[in-house]
Each structure stands twice: as structure tokens, then as C-alpha cells.
Design a protein around this motif. Structure first.
Motif, PDB file in Angstrom:
ATOM      1  N   VAL A 247       0.691  -1.583   0.130  1.00 54.09           N
ATOM      2  CA  VAL A 247       0.035   0.187  -0.012  1.00 54.09           C
ATOM      3  C   VAL A 247       0.855   1.438  -0.289  1.00 54.09           C
ATOM      4  O   VAL A 247       0.549   2.206  -0.904  1.00 54.09           O
ATOM      5  CB  VAL A 247      -0.908  -0.210   1.493  1.00 54.09           C
ATOM      6  CG1 VAL A 247      -2.340  -0.832   0.745  1.00 54.09           C
ATOM      7  CG2 VAL A 247      -0.444  -0.568   2.480  1.00 54.09           C
ATOM      8  N   TRP A 248       1.918   1.186   0.737  1.00 53.73           N
ATOM      9  CA  TRP A 248       2.820   2.518   0.364  1.00 53.73           C
ATOM     10  C   TRP A 248       3.365   2.589  -0.981  1.00 53.73           C
ATOM     11  O   TRP A 248       3.905   3.867  -0.994  1.00 53.73           O
ATOM     12  CB  TRP A 248       4.022   1.969   1.437  1.00 53.73           C
ATOM     13  CG  TRP A 248       3.372   2.146   2.598  1.00 53.73           C
ATOM     14  CD1 TRP A 248       3.200   1.300   3.721  1.00 53.73           C
ATOM     15  CD2 TRP A 248       3.305   4.027   3.736  1.00 53.73           C
ATOM     16  NE1 TRP A 248       3.165   1.596   4.451  1.00 53.73           N
ATOM     17  CE2 TRP A 248       2.957   3.254   5.190  1.00 53.73           C
ATOM     18  CE3 TRP A 248       3.874   5.134   3.427  1.00 53.73           C
ATOM     19  CZ2 TRP A 248       2.674   3.797   6.256  1.00 53.73           C
ATOM     20  CZ3 TRP A 248       3.428   6.226   4.323  1.00 53.73           C
ATOM     21  CH2 TRP A 248       3.166   5.270   6.037  1.00 53.73           C
ATOM     22  N   ILE A 249       3.779   1.364  -0.826  1.00 56.54           N
ATOM     23  CA  ILE A 249       4.660   1.828  -2.833  1.00 56.54           C
ATOM     24  C   ILE A 249       3.691   2.556  -3.967  1.00 56.54           C
ATOM     25  O   ILE A 249       3.957   3.213  -4.243  1.00 56.54           O
ATOM     26  CB  ILE A 249       5.152   0.954  -2.680  1.00 56.54           C
ATOM     27  CG1 ILE A 249       6.530   0.712  -1.816  1.00 56.54           C
ATOM     28  CG2 ILE A 249       5.861   0.447  -4.315  1.00 56.54           C
ATOM     29  CD1 ILE A 249       7.619   1.956  -2.202  1.00 56.54           C
ATOM     30  N   GLU A 250       2.392   1.097  -3.339  1.00 58.71           N
ATOM     31  CA  GLU A 250       1.193   2.090  -4.272  1.00 58.71           C
ATOM     32  C   GLU A 250       0.645   3.425  -4.142  1.00 58.71           C
ATOM     33  O   GLU A 250       1.030   4.034  -5.435  1.00 58.71           O
ATOM     34  CB  GLU A 250       0.171   1.313  -4.354  1.00 58.71           C
ATOM     35  CG  GLU A 250      -1.174   1.323  -5.264  1.00 58.71           C
ATOM     36  CD  GLU A 250      -1.934   0.291  -5.479  1.00 58.71           C
ATOM     37  OE1 GLU A 250      -1.866  -0.609  -5.008  1.00 58.71           O
ATOM     38  OE2 GLU A 250      -3.463   0.908  -5.725  1.00 58.71           O
ATOM     39  N   ARG A 251       1.739   4.072  -3.039  1.00 64.02           N
ATOM     40  CA  ARG A 251       0.615   5.541  -2.417  1.00 64.02           C
ATOM     41  C   ARG A 251       2.130   6.186  -3.594  1.00 64.02           C
ATOM     42  O   ARG A 251       1.463   6.920  -4.148  1.00 64.02           O
ATOM     43  CB  ARG A 251       0.672   5.019  -1.573  1.00 64.02           C
ATOM     44  CG  ARG A 251       0.172   6.784  -0.969  1.00 64.02           C
ATOM     45  CD  ARG A 251      -0.075   7.058   0.486  1.00 64.02           C
ATOM     46  NE  ARG A 251      -0.981   5.824   1.434  1.00 64.02           N
ATOM     47  CZ  ARG A 251      -0.750   5.758   2.492  1.00 64.02           C
ATOM     48  NH1 ARG A 251       0.622   5.861   3.094  1.00 64.02           N
ATOM     49  NH2 ARG A 251      -1.091   3.875   3.138  1.00 64.02           N
TER      50      ARG A 251
END
Length: 311
Positions: A247-251
Motif C-alpha cells: 500500500v505504501w509503494i502503490e501510494r
DNA sequence: CTCCAGGGATGAT
DNA sequence: ATCATCCATGGA
């Protein structure tokens, strides 16, 4: 050093261009615990205290276990240097990153962060438990599993638990695993442990597979999808091109790289093309920077004061 | 209290 | 192929 106990071996390792704290607190490994000025953990089954002083690693291992490192004809020095990947050409790796503002900020913030070489089962099991969990809680589950199922090792006066082998997890039960707060992840960990323990899934033999085949093999295991498979390939199989998207990298990709409304599949294609042969390293730097760096005013995550959302 | 987290499996469009 | 839903848990 703080472990002033008899029969300890002291080892000094020259470790330029290395940041122990960043490396151990970047969400790639979950069992090292801060003790005094350093960290206590295990490398394989061997308990270790490690402290960084400038470009030197100060290591303490129990004299009795120092010869346990010898299985592959290596001494403790070589084993520890290998674990922390001190041979990775970090300057060259960073030079291969794309030259864009987001990447440059992450690279500056993460100098000295290395992707270490973790034992395969330990890494796989840890990331099976990681699903929809914060790093702090993954660490807690790891500690619970080690304390309940791992074999205790003496390091001075301290007891350090090794990560339990697959056979030990396989011989437990789902309800027993749930006492380690695994929730729905218990079933997946148990089934995968049984496949590994039986030899049906031969994690060591899989080292010889191509990255494509390795990923497909890993994803056959219960609880292992694209993200976990990429983490295991990156952190345990030295596939430095593997690019896990959480979720962090996608953000980061959507908000900072202007990839707002495209599918996850196309995000993967973009990442592979943009970040290159050491994409996994780039990913880890972006992840650690996004999670840890202070945010500019106006972009803070929401905080709550007395139950009320404020900015 | 609420929000969210290093996702994956399953079933419906 | 893409999307919705459910799955447990506890730190922040």
C-alpha cells in the motif's frame, strides 16, 4: 559493549557505506531488537549482538556458537558480512537508480541501507504473516512465534530464540498458531510449513530457478501472492530486480509518479521499466523514505486528538 | 473511540 | 482481465 559475559568472541568488521539501524528498521527483517547501543538477533540459528561504531561493526557471539558458523567453511566474520550484504556495490546500485526528484530524495534519506540476505524459510514465513499488518505488529508476531516455537539460545546472560524451522510450525496446529495473534494468517502459515517440511516445496532447490519460475513456485504456496513472492525473492533469493508493491509503494507510485488511475498490473510494468535492474533496492528506499521521513506541511497523515480528526 | 496496515483467496461482473 | 468482499488483530 554491554554483554560483559565470559566466553564471548568479539569480532570487528569493516563496514563502510552501511547503516545498521536503517537496514534493520526498514521493514525487511522483523526480529532484531534494540539493546543498548546495538541490536540482538539471530543469523540463522546463531545468536548475535551487533553494534555500529562509524564504519565498524562490533560483534559479539557466544564462543560456543562461533563454530556453528562453520558449516559452509566460513568463519563468523564471513558469515556476518554475507548476511548484511556488505559486498553489495552500493554506490553502483544507487547510481543505477532513475534520476528523478522522488528517487533522489529517497536515495539521500536512505544512504547506507542495504538489502540483507535472509534465511529463506524465516523470510517466507514472516511475510506470510505480514498481510494487512503494520511493521510493528509483524515484529510482535515474529517474537511470539520465536518464543513459543523457536529453540532458545544463550547469548551471555540473555536468551535469544531462533526462528522455528518449518517442521516445528508444521507439527503445531492452527489454533496454537492463533495464540501468536496470527488471525486468519495461521491457516496459510501452517499449510505452507507443511509443504516446506515435507520437501514438496524445496526452498533451497528453488534458488536455481529463473526469477519468473521462482515467483510462480512461491505463488503456489498458500498465503503467497504477488507482493509476498516479490518480498521473498528480494530479501531471501537475491533477486534485486523484484519490486514488491504494497500500500505504501502503490501510494508513492500513484501520488508522486502521477499514476493515478491505472491498474496494478500496469503499475508493475511501469516500475519494472522505470527503476531498472536494481528495482528492488529502489523500492526499499522509496518504502523506507515514505514511511519514515518527516512530511512537508499539509501532507501529514491524519492525526487524532480526543477522537477528532485534525490536520 | 476510529483508522489502517509491507495482501490473498474467492466469487461476481 | 478487473473488481468487491471477507478475513483477524492491535498499534497509532
Amino acid at each position: 559493549l554491554i554483554l560483559k559475559i565470559e566466553k564471548m568472541h568479539l569480532i570487528e568488521i569493516h563496514a563502510p557505506d552501511f547503516d545498521l539501524e536503517k537496514t534493520l528498521h526498514s521493514g525487511q527483517v522483523f526480529h532484531w531488537e534494540k539493546v543498548g547501543a546495538g541490536f540482538v538477533g539471530t543469523i540463522g540459528d546463531v545468536p548475535v549482538y551487533v553494534e555500529q561504531k562509524n564504519a565498524t561493526l562490533l560483534i559479539e557471539v557466544a564462543a560456543a556458537s562461533s563454530r556453528c558458523f562453520g558449516e559452509h567453511g566460513q568463519d563468523a566474520h564471513a558469515t556476518i558480512a554475507h548476511y548484511f550484504a556488505l559486498d553489495h556495490p552500493l554506490a553502483k546500485i544507487c547510481a543505477s537508480f532513475p534520476n528523478d526528484p522522488v528517487m533522489n530524495a529517497a536515495r539521500d534519506f536512505c544512504s547506507g541501507l542495504r538489502i540483507i540476505r535472509q534465511p529463506k524459510w524465516e523470510c517466507l514465513a514472516s511475510f506470510i504473516t505480514s498481510s494487512m499488518k503494520q511493521v510493528a505488529h509483524i515484529r510482535q508476531m515474529s517474537r511470539a512465534l520465536r518464543q513459543r516455537f523457536g529453540s532458545p539460545k544463550k547469548l551471555g546472560q540473555r536468551i535469544v530464540h531462533a526462528f522455528p524451522p518449518a517442521a516445528r510450525i508444521a507439527s503445531s496446529s492452527e489454533s496454537e498458531l492463533r495464540t501468536c495473534a496470527l488471525g486468519y494468517r495461521a491457516k496459510n502459515l501452517l499449510k505452507t510449513a507443511q509443504l516446506v517440511a515435507s520437501g514438496e516445496a524445496d526452498l533451497e532447490a528453488w534458488s536455481r530457478l529463473s526469477t519468473l519460475e521462482l515467483g510462480a513456485s512461491l505463488r503456489q504456496l498458500p498465503g503467497v501472492g504477488p507482493k509476498v513472492a516479490n518480498c521473498v525473492m528480494l530479501f531471501a533469493y537475491e533477486r534485486l530486480e523484484a519490486f514488491p508493491i504494497d500500500v505504501w509503494i502503490e501510494r508513492v507510485l500513484r501520488e508522486r509518479y502521477r499514476k493515478r488511475r491505472i491498474s496494478v498490473a500496469k503499475l508493475r510494468v511501469f516500475a519494472k521499466n522505470h527503476f531498472g535492474e536494481h528495482g528492488g533496492y529502489a523500492q526499499q528506499y522509496l518504502f523506507h523514505h515514505a514511511r519514515t521521513a518527516p512530511r512537508p506541511p499539509g501532507l501529514e497523515r491524519r492525526q487524532f486528538v480526543r477522537g477528532t480528526a485534525v490536520r
